[in-house]
Design a protein around this motif. Structure first.
Motif, mmCIF file in Angstrom:
data_model
loop_
_atom_site.group_PDB
_atom_site.id
_atom_site.type_symbol
_atom_site.label_atom_id
_atom_site.label_comp_id
_atom_site.label_asym_id
_atom_site.label_seq_id
_atom_site.Cartn_x
_atom_site.Cartn_y
_atom_site.Cartn_z
ATOM 1 N N GLY A 109 -4.235 -11.961 -11.420
ATOM 2 C CA GLY A 109 -3.393 -11.588 -10.290
ATOM 3 C C GLY A 109 -3.914 -10.269 -9.757
ATOM 4 O O GLY A 109 -4.630 -9.550 -10.453
ATOM 5 N N ASN A 178 0.018 -13.051 -8.594
ATOM 6 C CA ASN A 178 0.078 -12.748 -7.161
ATOM 7 C C ASN A 178 -1.330 -12.556 -6.624
ATOM 8 O O ASN A 178 -2.274 -12.335 -7.400
ATOM 9 C CB ASN A 178 0.923 -11.485 -6.894
ATOM 10 C CG ASN A 178 0.523 -10.346 -7.808
ATOM 11 O OD1 ASN A 178 -0.637 -9.968 -7.881
ATOM 12 N ND2 ASN A 178 1.485 -9.785 -8.532
ATOM 13 N N SER A 180 -3.140 -10.432 -3.301
ATOM 14 C CA SER A 180 -3.108 -9.651 -2.064
ATOM 15 C C SER A 180 -4.485 -9.025 -1.867
ATOM 16 O O SER A 180 -5.332 -9.071 -2.755
ATOM 17 C CB SER A 180 -2.016 -8.573 -2.126
ATOM 18 O OG SER A 180 -2.240 -7.703 -3.222
ATOM 19 N N ASN A 213 3.612 -17.944 -9.529
ATOM 20 C CA ASN A 213 4.676 -17.262 -8.791
ATOM 21 C C ASN A 213 4.795 -17.911 -7.419
ATOM 22 O O ASN A 213 3.964 -17.685 -6.539
ATOM 23 C CB ASN A 213 4.325 -15.776 -8.683
ATOM 24 C CG ASN A 213 5.203 -15.027 -7.714
ATOM 25 O OD1 ASN A 213 6.274 -15.487 -7.340
ATOM 26 N ND2 ASN A 213 4.746 -13.862 -7.289
ATOM 27 N N ASP A 216 4.803 -16.131 -3.836
ATOM 28 C CA ASP A 216 3.539 -15.723 -3.218
ATOM 29 C C ASP A 216 2.973 -16.902 -2.427
ATOM 30 O O ASP A 216 2.542 -17.909 -3.007
ATOM 31 C CB ASP A 216 2.553 -15.268 -4.301
ATOM 32 C CG ASP A 216 1.301 -14.618 -3.737
ATOM 33 O OD1 ASP A 216 0.614 -15.280 -2.941
ATOM 34 O OD2 ASP A 216 1.011 -13.465 -4.100
ATOM 35 N N HIS A 273 9.137 -6.417 -9.260
ATOM 36 C CA HIS A 273 7.802 -6.965 -9.521
ATOM 37 C C HIS A 273 7.581 -7.169 -11.017
ATOM 38 O O HIS A 273 6.893 -8.104 -11.431
ATOM 39 C CB HIS A 273 6.719 -6.039 -8.951
ATOM 40 C CG HIS A 273 6.664 -4.696 -9.587
ATOM 41 N ND1 HIS A 273 7.628 -3.726 -9.388
ATOM 42 C CD2 HIS A 273 5.770 -4.151 -10.443
ATOM 43 C CE1 HIS A 273 7.323 -2.646 -10.079
ATOM 44 N NE2 HIS A 273 6.204 -2.879 -10.727
ATOM 45 N N GLN A 276 9.191 -10.342 -12.076
ATOM 46 C CA GLN A 276 8.292 -11.464 -11.791
ATOM 47 C C GLN A 276 7.219 -11.587 -12.867
ATOM 48 O O GLN A 276 6.894 -12.694 -13.323
ATOM 49 C CB GLN A 276 7.632 -11.292 -10.421
ATOM 50 C CG GLN A 276 6.720 -12.452 -10.031
ATOM 51 C CD GLN A 276 7.440 -13.773 -9.967
ATOM 52 O OE1 GLN A 276 8.264 -13.975 -9.105
ATOM 53 N NE2 GLN A 276 7.144 -14.689 -10.879
#
Length: 445
Positions: A109, A178, A180, A213, A216, A273, A276
């Protein structure tokens, strides 16, 4: 088999030791090492050949290159190997090949890898099984696997750098937290970065499990056609099947079965977070067959990871938190959103060629001041000013940043180091940066 080890940090040394014990021919090279004294001393009992002049070495006699994670794909030597169709892999791939009968578990992640890995490790060790965290956490994985036959599960914190150079790598249980924007300087593009992360499930089969997750959107998009069985998690919505929150309780629902595991207030980690992260770890523990009583026990006894929203000290009503592991925009945003109190944010560091508009355009109003340092301080200031953010201070180094933050703080404030940038250029690692911050904070009178 003739191996070429490129890069002689923790990963390279671990790889040399392991391959040597397996009786392979091992060559090793690192263009950045000037003095080999300590290296040769550590490896004196192992069979390998150190290459000090690469120009005099015939690279065509190599079968496989094992490169250190930090070496980018643009490296000229890597390009030469690839041009000759010589396989270039990471220690992650090599671990799977060398130890096919060991229980490897993988987690990746953009953020939360360390916390999730350590929490899963704590859960497993709370049961009648033995676990060890290896990989991107700063532990050379191959030598640890080789030397620990009594370990039931090796939880691998897997970085995009390691996953980039995998070919057959597969674990029966994997977790995807996640995704990003991050490391664009290394991967070249966001798509390349996402593709690297996707390698964690690429080779999984219908017999394997992937815990994801579903909050996301990118993860939902890239896992639509996976072969493995998916266990979904969410902190935002009630799921038909999976792990989710309901009235602050962690619920596991499978078919007609619904179980309340624990209340989130039982956890000792800060921020949604981290909830999660906990759901991912719980899901992975379930798929590993860990009893629910041990899952609950492991969650309740787990404490925050060092350098991840770590409470350092309170001075005259001002609380200091070390989030040096916050090396990108997403992790820093999550750290900020973990607090309701007024925040003085210390940020900045190595320039990974990303823009900071995403950080500042919806900046929480409880951040009262910014103290910026490192290569990106001017870039961050420019972006912050664009979105009307005031009370911005520039510091030459961490010492000045801590001094400035202390001087402008008031009782009830939070001083948060969460850089949104890598540590390179100022520090060797986020660990060194975090330790220096804590040292400075503990020196405050």
């Amino acid at each position: 088999m003739r191996y070429f080890i490129l890069g002689l940090g923790l990963t390279g040394i671990s790889t040399i030791k392991t391959l040597s014990k397996f009786g392979n021919t091992v060559y090793a090279y690192d263009e950045n090492i000037k003095d080999y004294t300590n290296l040769e001393k550590e490896l004196e009992s192992f069979n390998y050949r150190l290459i000090k002049n690469i120009k005099k070495f015939d690279i065509q006699k190599i079968d496989i290159v094992v490169k250190s994670p930090g070496i980018p794909p643009t490296n000229e030597l890597i390009k030469k190997f690839q041009k000759l169709n010589i396989e270039v892999i990471s220690d992650l791939e090599l671990a799977y090949r060398l130890f096919p009968n060991r229980n490897l578990v993988s987690i990746t992640g953009t953020n939360g890898k360390t916390t999730t890995s350590m929490l899963l490790n704590n859960i497993i060790n709370s049961s009648n099984k033995k676990s060890m965290v290896i990989g991107n956490i700063g532990i050379g994985m191959l030598w640890e696997i080789y030397n620990n036959n009594d370990v039931d599960y090796f939880v691998i914190e897997s970085s995009s750098f390691q996953l980039e150079n995998t070919i057959t790598f597969r674990t029966k249980v994997a977790g995807l937290i996640n995704i990003s924007i991050d490391h664009l300087d290394w991967h070249g593009s966001y798509d390349n970065y996402v593709n690297s992360k996707s390698n964690i499930f690429k080779n999984q089969t219908k017999e394997d499990y992937l815990v994801i997750n579903t909050d996301d959107n990118k993860i939902v998009e890239i896992t639509k056609n996976v072969s493995s069985k998916i266990l979904s998690t969410s902190t935002r919505k009630i799921l038909k099947n999976g792990i989710f929150l309901e009235n602050d309780n962690v619920i596991y629902k499978y078919g007609n079965n619904k179980m309340e595991l624990l209340n989130i207030n039982d956890l000792k980690i800060v921020g949604m977070h981290n909830i999660q992260n906990a759901l991912i770890a719980i899901g992975m523990a379930i798929e590993l067959g860990i009893d629910f009583e041990y899952i609950i026990k492991g969650c309740k006894t787990f404490k925050a990871v060092e350098h991840r929203i770590e409470f350092v000290r309170e001075v005259k009503g001002v609380k200091y938190f070390n989030d040096s592991k916050g090396t990108n925009i997403d992790s820093t945003t999550k750290a900020i959103n973990s607090f309701k109190e007024p925040i003085i944010l210390i940020a900045g560091g190595y320039d990974k060629k990303i823009e900071f508009d995403e950080l500042f355009e919806n900046f929480p109003s409880n951040v009262k001041s910014l103290v910026l340092l490192g290569e990106t301080k001017d870039k961050m200031k420019k972006s912050a000013v664009k979105y009307g953010i005031k009370n911005i201070y520039l510091a030459e180094d961490m010492k000045e940043a801590v001094y400035l933050s202390n001087r402008i703080s008031e009782s009830g404030d939070i001083i948060l180091l969460s850089p949104a940038n890598a540590s390179w250029g100022m520090y060797k690692s986020y660990i060194e940066r975090g330790k220096h911050f804590k040292k400075l904070v503990n020196e405050i009178r």
